[in-house]
Every structure is written in structure tokens, then in C-alpha cells.
Design a protein around this motif. Structure first.
Motif, mmCIF file in Angstrom:
data_model
loop_
_atom_site.group_PDB
_atom_site.id
_atom_site.type_symbol
_atom_site.label_atom_id
_atom_site.label_comp_id
_atom_site.label_asym_id
_atom_site.label_seq_id
_atom_site.Cartn_x
_atom_site.Cartn_y
_atom_site.Cartn_z
ATOM 1 N N TYR B 47 0.826 -1.217 0.000
ATOM 2 C CA TYR B 47 0.000 0.000 0.000
ATOM 3 C C TYR B 47 0.860 1.268 0.000
ATOM 4 O O TYR B 47 0.519 2.246 -0.668
ATOM 5 C CB TYR B 47 -0.985 0.003 1.178
ATOM 6 N N ASN B 332 -3.760 -7.420 8.168
ATOM 7 C CA ASN B 332 -4.000 -6.773 6.879
ATOM 8 C C ASN B 332 -4.757 -5.459 7.084
ATOM 9 O O ASN B 332 -4.436 -4.435 6.478
ATOM 10 C CB ASN B 332 -4.778 -7.767 5.998
ATOM 11 N N LYS B 336 -3.188 -1.307 6.566
ATOM 12 C CA LYS B 336 -3.689 -0.244 5.698
ATOM 13 C C LYS B 336 -3.826 1.061 6.469
ATOM 14 O O LYS B 336 -3.570 2.141 5.927
ATOM 15 C CB LYS B 336 -5.013 -0.671 5.093
ATOM 16 N N VAL B 337 -4.225 0.958 7.726
ATOM 17 C CA VAL B 337 -4.286 2.154 8.576
ATOM 18 C C VAL B 337 -2.874 2.709 8.752
ATOM 19 O O VAL B 337 -2.626 3.910 8.623
ATOM 20 C CB VAL B 337 -4.923 1.799 9.940
ATOM 21 N N ASN B 340 -1.423 4.330 5.524
ATOM 22 C CA ASN B 340 -2.002 5.661 5.313
ATOM 23 C C ASN B 340 -1.317 6.696 6.216
ATOM 24 O O ASN B 340 -1.006 7.809 5.781
ATOM 25 C CB ASN B 340 -3.510 5.571 5.599
ATOM 26 N N LYS B 350 -2.971 13.046 2.594
ATOM 27 C CA LYS B 350 -4.095 13.122 3.528
ATOM 28 C C LYS B 350 -4.126 11.880 4.425
ATOM 29 O O LYS B 350 -3.994 10.761 3.926
ATOM 30 C CB LYS B 350 -5.379 13.157 2.709
ATOM 31 N N PHE B 352 -6.499 9.702 6.770
ATOM 32 C CA PHE B 352 -7.900 9.493 7.110
ATOM 33 C C PHE B 352 -8.001 8.743 8.437
ATOM 34 O O PHE B 352 -7.058 8.060 8.849
ATOM 35 C CB PHE B 352 -8.584 8.706 5.991
ATOM 36 N N ALA B 354 -8.640 6.079 11.364
ATOM 37 C CA ALA B 354 -8.446 4.622 11.388
ATOM 38 C C ALA B 354 -9.780 3.894 11.449
ATOM 39 O O ALA B 354 -10.687 4.293 12.163
ATOM 40 C CB ALA B 354 -7.600 4.249 12.600
ATOM 41 N N GLY B 413 -8.998 -12.938 -2.142
ATOM 42 C CA GLY B 413 -8.984 -11.483 -1.973
ATOM 43 C C GLY B 413 -7.806 -11.019 -1.139
ATOM 44 O O GLY B 413 -7.047 -10.134 -1.542
ATOM 45 N N ILE B 414 -7.637 -11.600 0.019
ATOM 46 C CA ILE B 414 -6.591 -11.080 0.921
ATOM 47 C C ILE B 414 -5.204 -11.372 0.364
ATOM 48 O O ILE B 414 -4.297 -10.546 0.488
ATOM 49 C CB ILE B 414 -6.747 -11.614 2.366
ATOM 50 N N SER B 416 -4.355 -11.486 -2.749
ATOM 51 C CA SER B 416 -4.006 -10.531 -3.808
ATOM 52 C C SER B 416 -3.848 -9.128 -3.215
ATOM 53 O O SER B 416 -3.094 -8.305 -3.741
ATOM 54 C CB SER B 416 -5.002 -10.574 -4.971
ATOM 55 N N ASP B 417 -4.491 -8.866 -2.083
ATOM 56 C CA ASP B 417 -4.297 -7.588 -1.397
ATOM 57 C C ASP B 417 -2.894 -7.519 -0.764
ATOM 58 O O ASP B 417 -2.320 -6.448 -0.635
ATOM 59 C CB ASP B 417 -5.369 -7.456 -0.298
#
Lengths: 235, 420
Positions: B47, B332, B336-337, B340, B350, B352, B354, B413-414, B416-417
Motif C-alpha cells: 500500500y 491486513n 492499511k491504517v 495511510n 491526507k 484518514f 483509522a 482477496g486477501i 491478492s491484497d
């Protein structure tokens, strides 16, 4: 890579006769109208039909695959169209029987119609809305807008796609951004209004699914709009 | 690195936050080093690299070239997955996202110089360090067992060769033999994991060795999804599983790996396979970096930064964050939090608020999937639970099948994330 379907397509085309031959197998359009209920969540057909989650299906007969101007198709289906796939009774039947085995990367989240009679019937029904052949047009519009009770003010909120991109990372743990849909549906390239309506239906617990009710339950109207703005065209 | 540079960075960050303008760093691109290429580390690296569009130099340190996910490794034991189906490489992260992937062990952190040392030699400088090292085992947690016994009594709680070994042992069990599990105390990686494993072992034994027995010695009085698992064991594997909880001495256990015996509350049993899952702690590098307090690394909920060092972030199992379970999904989500926040601190992008979530699916038998999940928010004290749900006992077969199929979708999904 995304189109091992090239071989599948070739095989299908080789085995099945061209459209003329298949026409004899056309089913009962009236019965097909009932079968089409399964398709209506995503596809409209008939007078005033528009592309929503899936492309509208007016004039689908004789159309090249992924051939509708302005609709965002999967690469897989685009490649199929560019390799010469056209929609006729036979190719439609093969596709609808098992969309992902026919075009592995398709975004059509549908397990397939396994009963050949169902397929023949729904294809006969769709055929009424194509110029070719010509026994169409005055059929009633069949596709209704999605029933919903979402306030027009909520639908009118302009979402912030950048915020949506951040929020989307919570979705992509399960929903693949590439559009894969085994076990969990694809949510990319949805019209934003459909996305907002679906999320509010989860938020209000009108749609059943504990994970989605929980996730949508704490999203604000602005956050849902942001997600819709992002997923409309995630790049 | 000098104090001046750090002071400069701090100032630049503050200015950027105030003006929402990118910080221009005097000495080239800001550098993020991520240690650990699992659900936390791989996701964070991906990310940050993806969203900073080349503005941040990202290095991922992970010893394994092939990563086996711990999640779904029980399904391999049960015959529902191939080992190759849970194997992943870092090729896309390197080639597609420009991440500098280094296959080596991180052997130390110098928080003053802000460098990470590598087993292969050399140091990597960082502006922000993200540790996602997973778990290690607490020494002496199970009497008679230490890591040197793992080939006789595997833990199989880091996936890969250990999982393969455990499976081979299960397959080689004599007719009517005994499989024992020593379950871990809280908190540990993947709360339903030991019990999903019991289910998968029972599934295999029921088909090939139906007279075999499974004994579970558990130091806990209850466990994750207990009612669901116990209902499933009764339905699918009646009489096969003997779960001995804390109330019956399940916490009073010793093992003898040479004699292949397990002693539970004074009673010695000869067993054919013994899966020892000891008490856990944060992966060792967290302690070396000086960010642990006891077994785990306390973090701030808003951005997963260490409470001991604002330039170090700790993700996933190793972190002590509050209410989230130690799971791949949680790691996971936290990644992402963190990504960011780190990007915001280094480039002024920016930041955002959590938001965290978790869902854990477990497979009890063929097409019998269950799940538990919750959403979480950051409070000043911890990551706090907001709302949750759990599968119900007595659900119909179609729903359980759909839940299992959903878990397969989630796996796709996870991963590939994480890996692109």
C-alpha cells in the motif's frame, strides 16, 4: 493469461453450429421472461433499458462481445470480442451456462444456468429485443429500476474518490480489485447509484449478510458515497 | 543520521500536516523499511509503494522466498488445499510495485541511528520502520518441549515445512492411534486455529483411520467459536475428539518428545502424533528493537505506532493493540491504517481516520464453514470493538456451504491484497 478462454472459445465455436443451426433450438420466450428474473439484478432489457451493473441487453444478438460503447467490460471479454466472439444463440448459451469457464476474467458474478431448457428459454426471450431477427419490438419494458427507499438527498451526495480509495482498502480484503468473484461478488465498475442503494440496504439490514451489515452499518452516508465514487472506476 | 536530521524530519512532517503540502526532504526520498512479509508487512509495503507512486522508497525484509500463509494451512492438513495453493512469492511486489525485497533475516535495530542490520551483513537506514514479525514461542511454556523438539512434536504454527511434517505424521499414524494437541494459552495467533485444526485432523482420520482418537489438552476454560466447534465435532466426528479444558487439568501438561508421551494432570499417555502449540510472544525483532513490554509490543490505535518509539510501527500478531484478535485479517486491516499514516507523515498526503475490521472463517467439515467477525475503532487507549457477529449453531447446510465458499473468496482477496 486472463484469456485462457481463447481456447475455450475456439472449442465452443468448433463444437456448436453457427447461429442459424441453433435457432431451431430456441425455447419459449414467455418462460424465458421468468428465467430472466435471475438476470434482472444486473441487466436491463426492453424499452428504455440502460446499462447498470451489467450492460443492457437490447440488440445483443449479432453484437460483438464487449461491443457496447461506453460500458466498462472486463479485459477478458474485450479480448474475446477482439478475437471474433459474437453473441448468437449458441455463444450466449455457452456463456450463460458457466460464465467463468467461458471467459475466466469476466465480471459477470453469476454461477450459470445449468438447465439447457432455461438457457434456451431466456435466449428466446432476449431475442425479442434484438433487431436480428426482426420479430421484436413492442414488447413491454421488462426491467424495472431497483426497488429502494433511499432518500434522493443521499443519492445526490457527491463522494470523495480519494477518501473512497482509502476506505476501499477495507473492502479489498475480500472483494478483489481485479474483479474476481469466486465465493465473494465483484464490486468494481458498478454505477454509483446501484452501489449506494446496495450499501444502504445492508446498513438498514434489508439485505441479509452479517459481514456486510456490519461493515455498512458503521459507514456514514458520505463514506458510502465516497466508496461508490471510487468503485465506479477504481484506478 | 544525526539529531539534526531527525529534528528536520519532525519539523517537515508538522509543516506538511498543517499545510497539507508534501514535505520536501533534503536527502532524497523518504525510506520505509518493513520487516516481515506476511499479512501485515506485505500489505503495508504494497500500500505504501502503490499509493505513494514512487515518492517513498520501500524495502521489505523477509527471510522466505516462498511464503506459506498460516491461514488455510489447516485446510491443507484436512486435504482441502494443496500446499502449493497456500504458497506465494514476492515477485509482483518487487516487479510490479518497485519494492526492494530482501530475502534475509533482520538481526537488530538501532533506534538512534535508525538502521536495521541484516544477517547477511550491512545496515538499512529508515525514516519509518514497520515491524510485522509475527510470533515466536515462549521458552519453557510446555514442560519437556523446546524448539529443538519441533521435528518430533511439531508446532505447525508457522506454515510451511512444519505443516508438511505434521501432515506426514498424521498420514503415518497406526490404525486406532492417538493424535494429541497441546493448545496454547491466550493471547495467541488465530484464536479458532487450534480447533479448526482438530476438525481437519478428525476429517482426515475419519476417512482413513476411523478408530483413531484425538486428545486436546487446553489451558483455557473455553475457546473461540466453542459451541460451533463442539456441535460440529459431535455431528461429524462423534466420539473421536476428547477436549480436556482447564477445569479438568488441561493446563497441567508435560511432554516427552523422545518417548512420545503426553502427561495431562498426572496421567501419562503414549501418543503417535503430538502437536505442541506453545504460548506465544512477539517475533524476536520486536524485542531487539526495544518496543516490547512483556511478550508483546504496545501500539497506539490511531496509526499502529509503537508506544515506545514514534518512528517504529508494529503490526499484526506481534502488536498489543486492544480488542482485535491476532489474525491475518487483523494484520491486513492494521497495515492499511498504518500505511495511510506513514505515507501522510512522510509525504504530507491526507491521513484518514483509522477503521479496522476482522472476520475469521473456520472449516469444521466438508462444506461446513463458520465465521466470526467484528469492526473496531481507534480510541486513545486501544483498538476497541464496535460491533460483531458470529455464525449460529444449527444453521442449515446451504448457509454453511456458502460460508465456506465465501472463505475461499476471501483467501483469494486477501492474498491478492497482500502480494499484488
Amino acid at each position: 493469461m486472463r484469456w485462457p478462454g481463447a481456447q475455450v472459445f475456439a472449442a465452443v465455436a468448433g463444437v456448436l453450429s453457427p447461429a442459424a443451426g441453433a435457432a431451431a433450438e430456441l425455447g419459449d420466450a414467455e418462460a424465458g421472461k421468468l428465467v430472466f428474473e435471475k438476470c434482472k439484478g444486473c441487466h436491463q432489457v426492453g424499452e428504455g433499458a440502460e446499462s447498470r451493473i451489467g450492460p443492457h441487453l437490447n440488440g445483443v444478438f449479432g453484437r460483438k462481445a464487449a461491443g457496447l460503447e461506453g460500458f466498462n467490460y472486463s479485459k477478458s471479454l474485450e479480448r474475446a470480442g477482439n478475437s471474433g466472439l459474437e453473441w448468437h444463440a449458441d455463444t450466449l448459451s455457452a456463456y450463460v451456462e458457466n460464465p467463468r469457464s467461458f471467459a475466466s476474467g469476466t465480471r459477470m458474478s453469476f454461477p450459470g444456468l445449468k438447465d439447457p431448457q432455461d438457457r434456451a428459454n431466456v435466449i428466446a426471450y432476449l431475442r425479442k429485443f434484438s433487431d436480428n431477427p426482426r420479430d421484436i419490438p413492442e414488447a413491454d419494458p421488462t426491467a424495472k429500476g431497483t426497488d429502494h427507499s433511499v432518500d434522493p438527498g443521499i443519492l445526490a451526495i457527491q463522494g470523495d474518490p480519494e477518501y473512497g480509495a482509502y476506505l476501499s482498502s477495507e473492502c479489498t480484503t475480500c472483494h478483489q480489485i481485479e474483479g474476481g468473484d469466486e465465493g465473494i461478488p465483484s464490486i468494481v465498475f458498478w454505477p454509483d447509484e446501484d452501489f449506494i442503494i446496495a450499501m444502504h440496504a445492508y446498513k438498514e439490514k434489508q439485505r441479509p449478510h452479517p459481514v456486510m451489515q456490519m461493515i455498512a452499518g458503521r459507514l456514514s452516508n458520505e463514506e458510502i458515497a465516497a466508496l461508490a465514487a471510487y468503485f465506479k472506476n477504481p484506478e | 543520521m544525526t539529531l539534526n536530521r531527525r529534528t528536520f524530519l519532525g519539523t517537515a512532517g508538522a509543516v506538511a500536516a498543517g499545510l497539507s503540502a508534501p514535505a520536501v526532504l533534503a536527502q532524497g526520498k523518504p525510506r520505509v523499511v518493513v520487516v516481515g512479509g506476511g499479512a501485515g508487512g506485505a500489505t503495508a509495503a504494497r500500500y505504501i509503494a502503490k499509493d505513494s507512486k514512487g515518492e517513498i522508497d520501500v524495502t521489505l525484509i523477509e527471510p522466505s522466498r516462498t511464503y506459506y500463509t498460516c491461514f488455510f494451512s489447516n485446510l491443507y492438513l484436512g486435504g482441502f488445499q494443496e500446499l502449493s495453493g497456500i504458497a506465494h512469492s514476492y515477485g509482483t511486489l518487487a516487479a510490479g510495485y518497485g519494492i526492494n525485497v530482501i530475502h534475509d533475516w533482520a538481526t537488530g535495530v538501532d533506534p538512534d541511528a535508525r538502521t536495521v542490520s541484516l544477517a547477511g551483513g550491512g545496515f538499512l537506514p529508515y525514516d519509518k520502520l514497520i515491524l510485522s514479525p509475527g510470533i515466536d514461542f515462549v521458552d519453557g511454556a510446555v514442560e519437556g518441549w523446546d524448539v529443538s523438539a519441533q521435528n518430533k512434536m511439531p508446532h505447525a504454527y508457522k506454515a510451511g515445512s512444519q505443516t508438511e511434517l505434521l501432515k506426514a505424521q498424521i498420514m503415518a499414524m497406526p490404525e486406532g492411534g492417538t493424535f494429541a494437541m497441546v493448545a496454547p494459552p491466550n493471547p495467541y495467533r488465530c484464536p479458532p486455529g487450534p480447533y479448526e485444526r482438530v476438525s481437519m485432523v478428525a476429517h482426515v482420520l475419519k476417512a482413513r483411520n476411523p478408530a483413531a482418537k484425538i486428545i486436546v489438552a487446553d489451558p483455557k476454560p473455553k475457546f473461540s467459536k466453542m459451541a460451533l466447534f463442539q456441535e460440529g465435532w459431535a455431528n461429524h466426528y462423534e466420539g473421536m475428539v476428547d477436549w480436556i479444558g482447564e477445569d479438568f487439568g488441561g493446563g497441567n501438561v508435560s511432554v516427552d518428545p523422545d518417548a512420545m508421551t503426553v502427561t495431562i494432570d498426572g496421567e501419562e499417555t503414549k501418543v503417535d502424533v503430538c502437536n505442541v502449540i506453545p504460548a506465544m510472544k512477539a517475533g524476536r525483532i520486536a524485542e531487539m528493537a526495544g518496543v516490547t513490554d512483556g511478550n508483546w509490543a504496545p501500539v497506539n490505535a490511531a496509526d499502529m505506532s509503537s508506544k515506545a518509539n514514534p518512528d517504529i510501527y508494529v503490526l499484526g500478531d506481534a502488536s498489543q493493540q486492544g480488542d482485535m484478535p491476532k489474525s491475518g485479517f487483523s494484520a491486513n486491516s492494521q497495515a492499511k491504517v498504518c500505511a495511510n499514516a506513514v505515507r501522510g507523515a512522510l509525504t504530507g498526503s491526507k491521513v484518514f481516520p483509522a477503521k479496522f475490521s476482522n472476520t475469521c472463517w473456520s472449516l469444521i467439515g466438508t462444506n461446513d464453514g463458520v465465521k466470526v467477525g467484528a469492526t473496531y475503532e481507534a480510541t486513545p487507549e486501544k483498538i476497541a470493538k464496535v460491533d460483531g457477529f458470529i455464525s449460529q449453531t444449527g444453521e442449515d447446510a446451504d448457509l454453511r456451504k456458502a460460508t465456506y465458499e465465501e472463505s475461499i473468496g476471501w483467501y483469494a482477496g486477501i492474498t491478492s491484497d497482500m502480494f499484488g
